[in-house]
Scaffold this active site. Structure first.
Site, PDB file in Angstrom:
ATOM      1  N   ARG A  56       0.786  -1.201   0.037  1.00 38.92           N
ATOM      2  CA  ARG A  56      -0.179   0.053   0.035  1.00 38.92           C
ATOM      3  C   ARG A  56       0.937   1.113   0.144  1.00 38.92           C
ATOM      4  O   ARG A  56       0.366   2.117  -0.682  1.00 38.92           O
ATOM      5  CB  ARG A  56      -1.034  -0.034   0.997  1.00 38.92           C
ATOM      6  N   THR A  57       1.864   1.421   0.847  1.00 38.72           N
ATOM      7  CA  THR A  57       2.699   2.680   0.886  1.00 38.72           C
ATOM      8  C   THR A  57       3.336   2.799  -0.520  1.00 38.72           C
ATOM      9  O   THR A  57       3.273   3.877  -1.223  1.00 38.72           O
ATOM     10  CB  THR A  57       3.893   2.547   1.866  1.00 38.72           C
ATOM     11  N   LYS A  84      21.476  -9.726  -4.354  1.00 43.08           N
ATOM     12  CA  LYS A  84      22.954 -10.233  -4.686  1.00 43.08           C
ATOM     13  C   LYS A  84      23.951  -9.766  -3.749  1.00 43.08           C
ATOM     14  O   LYS A  84      24.971 -10.278  -4.087  1.00 43.08           O
ATOM     15  CB  LYS A  84      23.265  -9.978  -6.207  1.00 43.08           C
ATOM     16  N   HIS A 134       7.279   6.534  10.381  1.00 43.53           N
ATOM     17  CA  HIS A 134       6.778   6.680   9.097  1.00 43.53           C
ATOM     18  C   HIS A 134       6.151   7.696   9.002  1.00 43.53           C
ATOM     19  O   HIS A 134       4.808   7.700   9.194  1.00 43.53           O
ATOM     20  CB  HIS A 134       5.778   5.147   9.230  1.00 43.53           C
TER      21      HIS A 134
END
Lengths: 309, 191
Positions: A56-57, A84, A134
């Site tokens: 969603r973000t 990698k 956030h």
């Protein structure tokens, strides 16, 4: 704060208000249009750098950048050079060489976005770092509350659930208290961070006692993937004491609203009937997320150095 | 806005009043009449003001047109900030309101309304913003003051007053809705 958006704690009230007002302007500019796109960031490149899964973000930032006509490059850790073994620094230098104007980063390590700013000339937007912050989630929550309740100052907000692992809770505490809201954290003692007594919030272990006294109740997801130890005896016991079901929702006063940052686990921290009720603004939160992220990208990327002074 | 209307450069010359409040109301009456004349009654017409001071001007024009002919014409606001060509140079600015009448602009005559016409860049941005909203049948431009110095091939259909200015001068439009008083001032310039 200037060129980057790393933490809700960096935002003073004026800057945060400017972001919310700009988001509202974006909503007005996008209403009733034939072309659902603005030319504002034409020719700028926004890189989504996602070291953790987050549909969603990532999609929200992608939609925001595209509606402002920026070019979007998405870089997820799975299936990229990161898997990698490339280091964060080398990835950053690669993005720098590609000429990224903004890098939206999600990382499992707290502080990774801050570290990135040392290697990049462009703006860095924190889309969630570890258990730290956030900020755009807090901004979209504040926007959603303000749109629904008409103000933030003096509102009583309960944040309920796994505060310990929640960057959403941290960012919301910073931002909501900056706006003058009264925040109460409700969680079992094992899910509260050490030092929570120094936060500018009230703490309670009793959800039933808190609910009648709040205007907003914000449920947090139980982050089972972050739990190596047992923080509560069973999901069933957690749900019985801290889950929001129909009976508990009935304790909320008149106009109070229910929020959830998503993804929610229906039946765990929130009952399906509650999530779909008239008090729930969970769908609004998703729509507002795009507007708030448009505002952030616009304010960071306009001008030589960005203007979120 | 063709320029920051209330931004007075630090200068020595006192500001000179170009239009008084009664001048402004006469000018608005005249433009309202001209719109009615040129559009034959202003049918299928929408007035869109460019924030900040184009918005009250559009609403005053709509009010005068209603008073003269009894025709209600929809009016609203069209913010052009996100369409400006100087965002990278001058940085982000706060967005103004956008409020397009419910019936939209498709197939209608849109009259853009602004306070000062200067470089023409604001109108260029407004035209682009307008065409993302829909497809008007015709677009016209009404301004309270035309101060010259165009940098683009743009002209106004209705002009309140032509004021020859030097580029170093400043035209400030004050309207009751925002500034508490109606007047147009000219300030600055080489002493």
């Amino acid at each position: 704060m200037n060129r980057h958006l790393l933490s809700a704690a960096d935002l003073d009230r004026d800057t945060a208000t400017l972001i919310l007002d700009t988001a509202r302007g974006m909503a007005a500019a996008m209403t009733g249009r034939e072309v659902r796109k603005l030319p504002t960031l034409r020719g700028r490149t926004v890189v989504n750098l996602f070291y953790e899964d987050s549909t969603r973000t990532r999609v929200s930032f992608e939609a925001a950048a595209k509606r402002l006509s920026a070019d979007v490059v998405t870089f997820s850790a799975k299936g990229s050079s990161v898997s990698k073994g490339e280091s964060l620094k080398d990835t950053a230098l690669t993005l720098q060489a590609m000429g990224a104007d903004a890098v939206v980063v999600r990382h499992s390590a707290s502080g990774a976005p801050h570290r990135l700013t040392e290697w990049l000339d462009g703006s860095v937007v924190n889309a969630g770092d570890g258990t730290h912050e956030h900020p755009t989630q807090a901004l979209l929550d504040a926007y959603t509350i303000r749109e629904r309740m008409g103000r933030l100052e003096g509102l009583r907000v309960a944040i309920v659930g796994d505060v310990l692992h929640s960057r959403v809770a941290r960012s919301n505490v910073h931002l909501l208290t900056t706006f003058g809201a009264d925040v109460t954290l409700v969680a079992p003692p094992t899910l509260l961070p050490v030092g929570v007594t120094d936060w500018p919030v009230d703490v309670s272990y009793d959800l039933d006692g808190v609910l009648p006294k709040v205007d907003v109740v914000m449920m947090l997801r139980v982050q089972r993937e972050r739990m190596n130890d047992s923080f509560f005896p069973s999901a069933r016991e957690y749900s019985r004491r801290y889950g929001l079901d129909t009976a508990r929702m009935a304790r909320l006063p008149g106009e109070a609203i229910v929020m959830h940052p998503g993804p929610m686990i229906r039946g765990m921290e929130i009952a399906a009937e509650v999530a779909d009720s008239a008090r729930s603004v969970i769908v609004d939160q998703v729509a507002n997320g795009v507007l708030v992220r448009m505002a952030v990208l616009y304010l960071l990327l306009s001008g030589e150095k960005g203007s979120m002074a | 806005m063709a320029e920051p209307a209330h931004d007075q450069a630090g200068d020595t010359r006192p500001a000179r009043q170009i239009l008084s409040d009664s001048d402004i109301s006469r000018v608005i009456d005249r433009i309202a009449h001209q719109i009615l004349e040129k559009t034959r009654g202003a049918a299928e017409t929408v007035l869109l003001g460019i924030p900040t001071r184009g918005v009250p001007l559009a609403s005053r024009l709509a009010e005068r047109i209603a008073a003269f002919e009894g025709a209600t014409i929809p009016h609203g606001a069209l913010d052009v900030t996100l369409y400006r060509d100087d965002l990278r140079i001058r940085g982000a600015r706060a967005l103004g309101p956008t409020d397009v009448p419910a019936d939209g602009v498709d197939g209608r005559r849109v009259i853009l309304v602004d306070d000062v016409l200067y470089s023409g860049r604001t109108v260029r941005a407004a035209l682009n913003a307008l065409y993302d909203l829909g497809r008007p049948s015709q677009v016209q431009l009404a301004v309270l003051v035309d101060r010259g110095h165009r940098q683009l091939p743009i002209r106004a259909d209705y002009v309140g007053k032509n004021i020859p200015t030097a580029a170093s001068e400043n035209v400030s439009v004050h309207l009751k809705e925002h500034d508490g008083t109606d007047e147009v001032l000219l300030s600055g310039g080489a002493a």
